[in-house]
Write a protein that holds these residues in place. Structure first.
Motif, PDB file in Angstrom:
ATOM      1  N   PRO A 171      23.616  67.582  21.583  1.00 31.00           N
ATOM      2  CA  PRO A 171      23.285  69.007  21.708  1.00 31.00           C
ATOM      3  C   PRO A 171      21.980  69.351  21.010  1.00 31.00           C
ATOM      4  CG  PRO A 171      25.023  68.694  20.087  1.00 31.00           C
ATOM      5  CD  PRO A 171      24.805  67.366  20.738  1.00 31.00           C
ATOM      6  N   LEU A 172      21.283  70.327  21.551  1.00 25.49           N
ATOM      7  CA  LEU A 172      20.070  70.843  20.929  1.00 25.49           C
ATOM      8  C   LEU A 172      20.349  72.242  20.398  1.00 25.49           C
ATOM      9  CD1 LEU A 172      17.370  69.779  23.551  1.00 25.49           C
ATOM     10  CD2 LEU A 172      17.697  68.810  21.273  1.00 25.49           C
ATOM     11  N   GLY A 173      19.997  72.495  19.165  1.00 21.62           N
ATOM     12  CA  GLY A 173      20.213  73.814  18.595  1.00 21.62           C
ATOM     13  C   GLY A 173      21.643  74.004  18.118  1.00 21.62           C
ATOM     14  N   GLN A 174      21.911  75.216  17.630  1.00 18.00           N
ATOM     15  CA  GLN A 174      23.227  75.550  17.098  1.00 18.00           C
ATOM     16  C   GLN A 174      24.160  76.017  18.219  1.00 18.00           C
ATOM     17  OE1 GLN A 174      23.977  75.122  13.778  1.00 18.00           O
ATOM     18  NE2 GLN A 174      21.912  74.220  13.676  1.00 18.00           N
ATOM     19  N   GLY A 175      25.437  75.774  18.015  1.00 20.21           N
ATOM     20  CA  GLY A 175      26.424  76.298  18.947  1.00 20.21           C
ATOM     21  C   GLY A 175      26.779  75.394  20.091  1.00 20.21           C
ATOM     22  N   GLY A 176      26.200  74.172  20.117  1.00 17.33           N
ATOM     23  CA  GLY A 176      26.564  73.256  21.183  1.00 17.33           C
ATOM     24  C   GLY A 176      26.075  73.704  22.542  1.00 17.33           C
ATOM     25  N   ARG A 177      26.779  73.278  23.559  1.00 19.46           N
ATOM     26  CA  ARG A 177      26.426  73.649  24.931  1.00 19.46           C
ATOM     27  C   ARG A 177      27.689  73.592  25.769  1.00 19.46           C
ATOM     28  NH1 ARG A 177      27.488  68.601  23.227  1.00 19.46           N
ATOM     29  NH2 ARG A 177      26.643  66.900  24.482  1.00 19.46           N
ATOM     30  N   SER A 178      27.666  74.271  26.889  1.00 18.69           N
ATOM     31  CA  SER A 178      28.788  74.224  27.830  1.00 18.69           C
ATOM     32  C   SER A 178      28.257  73.736  29.171  1.00 18.69           C
ATOM     33  CB  SER A 178      29.457  75.593  27.979  1.00 18.69           C
ATOM     34  OG  SER A 178      28.563  76.528  28.539  1.00 18.69           O
ATOM     35  N   TRP A 179      29.102  73.020  29.878  1.00 18.74           N
ATOM     36  CA  TRP A 179      28.696  72.483  31.164  1.00 18.74           C
ATOM     37  C   TRP A 179      29.909  72.231  32.043  1.00 18.74           C
ATOM     38  CZ3 TRP A 179      29.284  69.804  26.739  1.00 18.74           C
ATOM     39  CH2 TRP A 179      29.956  68.589  26.754  1.00 18.74           C
ATOM     40  N   THR A 180      29.640  72.150  33.329  1.00 15.89           N
ATOM     41  CA  THR A 180      30.659  71.761  34.300  1.00 15.89           C
ATOM     42  C   THR A 180      30.169  70.501  34.989  1.00 15.89           C
ATOM     43  OG1 THR A 180      29.650  73.319  35.853  1.00 15.89           O
ATOM     44  CG2 THR A 180      31.642  74.035  34.726  1.00 15.89           C
ATOM     45  N   MET A 181      31.097  69.633  35.351  1.00 13.67           N
ATOM     46  CA  MET A 181      30.721  68.316  35.857  1.00 13.67           C
ATOM     47  C   MET A 181      31.680  67.879  36.950  1.00 13.67           C
ATOM     48  SD  MET A 181      28.217  66.356  34.484  1.00 13.67           S
ATOM     49  CE  MET A 181      27.483  64.798  35.028  1.00 13.67           C
ATOM     50  N   LEU A 182      31.141  67.237  37.960  1.00 15.98           N
ATOM     51  CA  LEU A 182      31.941  66.562  38.971  1.00 15.98           C
ATOM     52  C   LEU A 182      31.606  65.084  38.946  1.00 15.98           C
ATOM     53  CD1 LEU A 182      31.582  69.024  41.991  1.00 15.98           C
ATOM     54  CD2 LEU A 182      33.644  68.663  40.604  1.00 15.98           C
ATOM     55  N   TYR A 183      32.642  64.255  38.919  1.00 15.89           N
ATOM     56  CA  TYR A 183      32.479  62.812  38.993  1.00 15.89           C
ATOM     57  C   TYR A 183      33.015  62.343  40.342  1.00 15.89           C
ATOM     58  CZ  TYR A 183      31.375  62.959  34.039  1.00 15.89           C
ATOM     59  OH  TYR A 183      30.791  63.229  32.827  1.00 15.89           O
TER      60      TYR A 183
END
Length: 265
Positions: free
Chosen positions: A74-86
């Protein structure tokens, strides 16, 4: 302890897995045996990919190829959110072969971070897969997104002959309650799925799935006008259940099926 929230909703298509994540976790170098394509919804991250170090911001697509070693920080504070399809390789290769209208010997995502405006296309695909939607909508949104992630622009297809489109369109008109596959309609028109999808939309102004939905909701409207109960009208006209009919009916008519029926009784 940081935030680590991961959800894996069920998907509609075999060979496809979905992840919804919100985390400040750093992932060590690892690899998958599937193709991965996702969207950073919030925050940012950097990763070492098969093409060097890259950074992804909110709104960027992120991709990974089978066997490609990568990490995620992660970059910066607070992490990140994402959606993913495999996606299993067979799913991707079938889509790519269909788009190119030839047997595809190999494919890989070119951009580990894709900054082109493809977020909405991915969201449509993710929504179709995780809403456990019907197969045609999943096929349409997968083909539409995959056609856009190629490095080279795809050639435009010529408008289909009216006869070919009419045969496929009549299949829907005659039996909108049927559970069609895109391949059923494309085969009737003598085209690949992707060429049919593009040609049908060019000729009718609607994708095959949207056209089918409209035919179904029109059939349900007629049944409701005859006094049929909404739940029965939903199943008779091809919807998965009454709530599915409700959503589509309100979208097109602005009222619920029950209200429509009551207004005509």
């Amino acid at each position: 302890m940081g935030s680590r929230q991961f959800v894996m909703p069920k998907t509609s298509m075999p060979g496809v897995a979905a992840v919804i994540a919100d985390s400040d976790r750093s992932f060590p170098r690892h690899m998958h045996d599937q193709f991965g394509i996702g969207l950073v919804e919030r925050g940012a991250q950097k990763s070492q990919s098969g093409r060097g170090q890259v950074e992804a911001q909110a709104g960027n697509l992120i991709t990974v190829n089978p066997g490609e070693v990568h990490d995620g920080i992660p970059l910066g504070q607070g992490g990140r959110s994402w959606t993913m399809l495999y996606l299993d390789p067979e799913v991707v290769h079938a889509a790519v072969s269909d788009i190119e209208e030839k047997q595809n010997g190999g494919f890989e995502f070119v951009y580990p971070v894709d900054v082109r405006p493809l977020a909405n296309r991915f969201r449509l695909l993710f929504a179709a897969m995780t809403a456990r939607d019907d197969a045609m909508r999943c096929e349409e949104t997968l083909l539409t997104l995959m056609s856009a992630v190629f490095e080279k622009p795809r050639p435009l297809y010529v408008r289909a002959a009216p006869e070919a489109m009419n045969r496929a369109r009549e299949m829907i008109d005659d039996s909108p309650e049927r559970q069609f596959l895109l391949a059923d309609l494309a085969g009737e028109a003598g085209m690949s799925r992707f060429r049919f999808l593009r040609s049908f939309a060019h000729v009718t102004g609607l994708t095959p799935h949207n056209y089918l939905l409209q035919r179904r909701v029109q059939a349900a409207r007629r049944l409701l006008a005859q006094g049929m109960a909404p739940a029965e009208a939903a199943l008779t006209s091809g919807f998965s259940d009454q709530s599915h009919l409700n959503r589509v009916f309100v979208r097109y008519f602005g009222v619920t099926p029950a209200a429509y029926r009551a207004a005509l009784s």
